[in-house]
Write an enzyme that holds these catalytic residues in place. Structure first.
Site, PDB file in Angstrom:
ATOM      1  N   ILE A   1       0.810  -1.172  -0.029  1.00  0.00           N
ATOM      2  CA  ILE A   1      -0.081   0.056   0.130  1.00  0.00           C
ATOM      3  C   ILE A   1       0.879   1.211  -0.098  1.00  0.00           C
ATOM      4  O   ILE A   1       0.478   2.172  -0.481  1.00  0.00           O
ATOM      5  CB  ILE A   1      -1.044   0.028   1.213  1.00  0.00           C
ATOM      6  CG1 ILE A   1      -2.143   1.039   0.887  1.00  0.00           C
ATOM      7  CG2 ILE A   1      -0.401   0.012   2.469  1.00  0.00           C
ATOM      8  CD1 ILE A   1      -3.109   0.898  -0.477  1.00  0.00           C
TER       9      ILE A   1
ATOM     10  N   SER B   1      12.085   0.889   7.124  1.00  0.00           N
ATOM     11  CA  SER B   1      11.450  -0.360   6.497  1.00  0.00           C
ATOM     12  C   SER B   1      12.743  -1.355   6.472  1.00  0.00           C
ATOM     13  O   SER B   1      13.837  -0.906   6.297  1.00  0.00           O
ATOM     14  CB  SER B   1      11.096  -0.242   5.041  1.00  0.00           C
ATOM     15  OG  SER B   1      10.388  -1.301   4.438  1.00  0.00           O
ATOM     16  N   ARG B   2      12.216  -2.678   6.518  1.00  0.00           N
ATOM     17  CA  ARG B   2      13.334  -3.668   6.977  1.00  0.00           C
ATOM     18  C   ARG B   2      13.854  -4.049   5.387  1.00  0.00           C
ATOM     19  O   ARG B   2      14.985  -4.305   5.160  1.00  0.00           O
ATOM     20  CB  ARG B   2      12.716  -4.912   7.431  1.00  0.00           C
ATOM     21  CG  ARG B   2      12.647  -4.458   8.968  1.00  0.00           C
ATOM     22  CD  ARG B   2      11.606  -5.659   9.678  1.00  0.00           C
ATOM     23  NE  ARG B   2      10.691  -6.021   8.914  1.00  0.00           N
ATOM     24  CZ  ARG B   2       9.557  -6.650   9.131  1.00  0.00           C
ATOM     25  NH1 ARG B   2       9.620  -7.491  10.231  1.00  0.00           N
ATOM     26  NH2 ARG B   2       8.646  -7.023   8.548  1.00  0.00           N
TER      27      ARG B   2
ATOM     28  N   LYS C   1      -5.723   1.773   7.684  1.00  0.00           N
ATOM     29  CA  LYS C   1      -6.646   0.887   8.323  1.00  0.00           C
ATOM     30  C   LYS C   1      -6.463  -0.461   8.136  1.00  0.00           C
ATOM     31  O   LYS C   1      -5.697  -0.909   7.248  1.00  0.00           O
ATOM     32  CB  LYS C   1      -8.256   1.219   7.348  1.00  0.00           C
ATOM     33  CG  LYS C   1      -7.975   1.164   5.863  1.00  0.00           C
ATOM     34  CD  LYS C   1      -7.651   0.068   5.250  1.00  0.00           C
ATOM     35  CE  LYS C   1      -8.407  -1.269   5.519  1.00  0.00           C
ATOM     36  NZ  LYS C   1      -7.847  -2.518   4.658  1.00  0.00           N
TER      37      LYS C   1
ATOM     38  N   ASP D   1     -10.406  -7.444   6.655  1.00  0.00           N
ATOM     39  CA  ASP D   1      -9.397  -6.385   6.113  1.00  0.00           C
ATOM     40  C   ASP D   1      -9.813  -5.580   5.068  1.00  0.00           C
ATOM     41  O   ASP D   1      -9.877  -4.361   5.149  1.00  0.00           O
ATOM     42  CB  ASP D   1      -8.081  -7.066   5.745  1.00  0.00           C
ATOM     43  CG  ASP D   1      -7.142  -6.106   5.311  1.00  0.00           C
ATOM     44  OD1 ASP D   1      -6.439  -5.570   6.253  1.00  0.00           O
ATOM     45  OD2 ASP D   1      -7.121  -5.696   4.204  1.00  0.00           O
TER      46      ASP D   1
HETATM   47  P1  NAP Z   1       2.449  -5.449   3.047  1.00  0.00           P
HETATM   48  O1  NAP Z   1       2.863  -5.239   1.882  1.00  0.00           O
HETATM   49  O2  NAP Z   1       2.300  -7.059   3.663  1.00  0.00           O
HETATM   50  O3  NAP Z   1       3.228  -5.132   4.516  1.00  0.00           O
HETATM   51  C1  NAP Z   1       3.518  -3.613   4.276  1.00  0.00           C
HETATM   52  C2  NAP Z   1       4.997  -3.532   5.089  1.00  0.00           C
HETATM   53  O4  NAP Z   1       4.621  -3.574   6.476  1.00  0.00           O
HETATM   54  C3  NAP Z   1       5.954  -4.404   4.777  1.00  0.00           C
HETATM   55  O5  NAP Z   1       6.673  -4.016   3.430  1.00  0.00           O
HETATM   56  C4  NAP Z   1       6.808  -4.459   5.875  1.00  0.00           C
HETATM   57  O6  NAP Z   1       7.897  -3.460   5.565  1.00  0.00           O
HETATM   58  C5  NAP Z   1       5.749  -4.046   7.106  1.00  0.00           C
HETATM   59  N1  NAP Z   1       5.916  -5.081   8.012  1.00  0.00           N
HETATM   60  C6  NAP Z   1       5.217  -6.351   7.757  1.00  0.00           C
HETATM   61  N2  NAP Z   1       5.137  -7.281   8.713  1.00  0.00           N
HETATM   62  C7  NAP Z   1       5.648  -6.277   9.904  1.00  0.00           C
HETATM   63  C8  NAP Z   1       6.086  -6.566  11.089  1.00  0.00           C
HETATM   64  N3  NAP Z   1       5.728  -7.652  11.873  1.00  0.00           N
HETATM   65  N4  NAP Z   1       6.617  -5.717  11.932  1.00  0.00           N
HETATM   66  C9  NAP Z   1       7.079  -4.485  11.224  1.00  0.00           C
HETATM   67  N5  NAP Z   1       6.712  -4.061   9.928  1.00  0.00           N
HETATM   68  C10 NAP Z   1       6.194  -5.090   9.286  1.00  0.00           C
HETATM   69  O7  NAP Z   1       0.884  -5.246   3.505  1.00  0.00           O
HETATM   70  P2  NAP Z   1       0.054  -3.902   2.980  1.00  0.00           P
HETATM   71  O8  NAP Z   1      -0.714  -4.668   1.745  1.00  0.00           O
HETATM   72  O9  NAP Z   1       0.787  -2.777   2.289  1.00  0.00           O
HETATM   73  O10 NAP Z   1      -0.951  -3.551   3.972  1.00  0.00           O
HETATM   74  C11 NAP Z   1      -0.623  -2.913   5.115  1.00  0.00           C
HETATM   75  C12 NAP Z   1      -1.834  -2.182   5.542  1.00  0.00           C
HETATM   76  O11 NAP Z   1      -2.266  -1.323   4.526  1.00  0.00           O
HETATM   77  C13 NAP Z   1      -2.690  -3.008   6.175  1.00  0.00           C
HETATM   78  O12 NAP Z   1      -3.107  -2.581   7.464  1.00  0.00           O
HETATM   79  C14 NAP Z   1      -3.897  -2.942   5.028  1.00  0.00           C
HETATM   80  O13 NAP Z   1      -5.184  -3.278   5.382  1.00  0.00           O
HETATM   81  C15 NAP Z   1      -3.791  -1.736   4.697  1.00  0.00           C
HETATM   82  N6  NAP Z   1      -4.075  -1.448   3.028  1.00  0.00           N
HETATM   83  C16 NAP Z   1      -3.819  -2.497   2.178  1.00  0.00           C
HETATM   84  C17 NAP Z   1      -4.363  -2.308   0.738  1.00  0.00           C
HETATM   85  C18 NAP Z   1      -3.913  -3.215  -0.346  1.00  0.00           C
HETATM   86  O14 NAP Z   1      -4.333  -3.348  -1.440  1.00  0.00           O
HETATM   87  N7  NAP Z   1      -2.844  -4.279   0.046  1.00  0.00           N
HETATM   88  C19 NAP Z   1      -5.234  -1.298   0.404  1.00  0.00           C
HETATM   89  C20 NAP Z   1      -5.588  -0.403   1.379  1.00  0.00           C
HETATM   90  C21 NAP Z   1      -4.888  -0.525   2.852  1.00  0.00           C
HETATM   91  P3  NAP Z   1       9.393  -4.198   5.800  1.00  0.00           P
HETATM   92  O15 NAP Z   1       9.332  -5.586   5.934  1.00  0.00           O
HETATM   93  O16 NAP Z   1      10.232  -3.452   4.573  1.00  0.00           O
HETATM   94  O17 NAP Z   1       9.841  -3.442   7.141  1.00  0.00           O
END
Ligand code: NAP
Length: 305
Positions: free
Chosen positions: A13, A35-36, A89, A167
């Site tokens: 996101i 970010s890691r 969110k 989610d």
């Molecule tokens: P994602 O790509 O799986 O995770 C986002 C980042 O969070 C990862 O790149 C990671 O960064 C970090 N992360 C993951 N686990 C972690 C941990 N245990 N501790 C610390 N950092 C951690 O997820 P995403 O799809 O972007 O979703 C993230 C949020 O955005 C959620 O709440 C989701 O509901 C919301 N969202 C997502 C979308 C969508 O289309 N995917 C749309 C709207 C909103 P590093 O590993 O690089 O540190």
């Protein structure tokens, strides 16, 4: 002068929405990432949050884009270090932890913004105004999408605290709670858990007021993000996740693009910081918690990405 912001958790996101929204923002400048694994070209990158907080006291706002379960620790540390905080969110893994953050923000005189991007969809304000003087006879939400497309390989969505189909479903609930003229509450739910997972992949929810919802993460092909309202003075529908308004079967306004939602969130954050206030509406998350508390569990086929 634009305020400096750090993006924390550079994943799907952050790349899809936050980076482009910030690049075009008249209010904010992306000054750092934490970010890691991810980074944004041309922006100072930190691998560790404590190091960032110590090194960049000039960055007054952090936007937390990681999944909900690990987010609390980051938000708590940021508020403790005197930074304003924007939460993706859902705002947390539990209701109580978001309430704790709200108290911390208030005590520190800081802004905490629990964002709901779907509320910024193009037709939501018009739908709220259209419904305001009417009596709702029935409302139904159909939110069916393909988890493999939107969360490729993201096992966290099926871990405790990941919320499963809620989610995306909470996006629908963020619109529903905003447009309904009077609040409703959950009266029952059926939750489909894959045999090998900790969170539901589908849910059917009943609310008071003849309101119901159907969430499913197994939909391939065209995706469905629709809400239909029958009222004492006509029928209204929101399509494309709140971006199109239909009245009595005719399209009134809108677009199927969601690209206006995140710029609107960052503009709202600038307004909240300028006003010295916070915005934390937990209504969508309360419905999720209630559905989880009341829901009857059904076991369905195992799911693997
Ligand atoms: P994602 O790509 O799986 O995770 C986002 C980042 O969070 C990862 O790149 C990671 O960064 C970090 N992360 C993951 N686990 C972690 C941990 N245990 N501790 C610390 N950092 C951690 O997820 P995403 O799809 O972007 O979703 C993230 C949020 O955005 C959620 O709440 C989701 O509901 C919301 N969202 C997502 C979308 C969508 O289309 N995917 C749309 C709207 C909103 P590093 O590993 O690089 O540190």
């Amino acid at each position: 002068m634009r305020g400096k912001v750090a993006l924390v958790g550079v994943g799907k996101i952050a790349r899809d929405q936050h980076v482009p929204a910030l690049a075009a923002s008249p209010d904010w400048e992306l000054a750092a990432t934490v970010s890691r694994s991810g980074r944004v070209e041309g922006v100072e990158a930190f691998a560790d949050f404590a190091t960032f907080l110590a090194a960049r006291p000039d960055v007054g706002m952090v936007s937390l884009c990681m999944p909900p379960a690990p987010r609390f620790a980051y938000a708590e540390a940021a508020l403790g270090a005197g930074r304003h905080v924007m939460l993706e969110k859902p705002p947390g893994a539990t209701l109580a932890e978001v309430q704790a953050l709200a108290a911390l923000a208030q005590a520190g005189g800081l802004t905490l913004y629990a964002t709901w991007h779907s509320r910024m969809a193009r037709a939501v304000a018009a739908a709220r105004a259209w419904l305001a003087p009417r009596r709702i006879l029935r409302a139904h939400v159909t939110w069916r999408e393909d988890v493999r497309h939107w969360h490729p390989g993201q096992d966290w969505v099926f871990e405790p605290g990941g919320m499963g189909v809620f989610d995306p479903g909470i996006n629908a609930l963020s619109i529903l709670t905003h447009v309904l003229p009077a609040p409703v509450h959950v009266t029952g739910a059926v939750l489909d858990y894959p045999a090998n997972r900790q969170t539901p992949i589908a849910a059917r929810i009943d609310f008071t007021g003849n309101v119901s919802a159907d969430f499913d993460w197994r939909q391939e092909g065209p995706q469905t993000w629709d809400m239909d309202f029958d009222t004492d003075a006509g029928a209204m529908s929101l399509r494309h996740g709140g971006n199109e308004l239909w009245v009595d079967g005719a399209r009134v306004s809108g677009s199927d693009s969601i690209m206006g939602e995140y710029p609107a969130l960052y503009a709202r954050m600038a307004g909240l910081v300028a006003a010295g206030t916070s915005e934390i509406d937990l209504a969508p998350m309360i419905h999720v918690a209630d559905a989880m508390m009341l829901g009857r569990r059904e076991v369905v086929a195992p799911f693997d990405f």
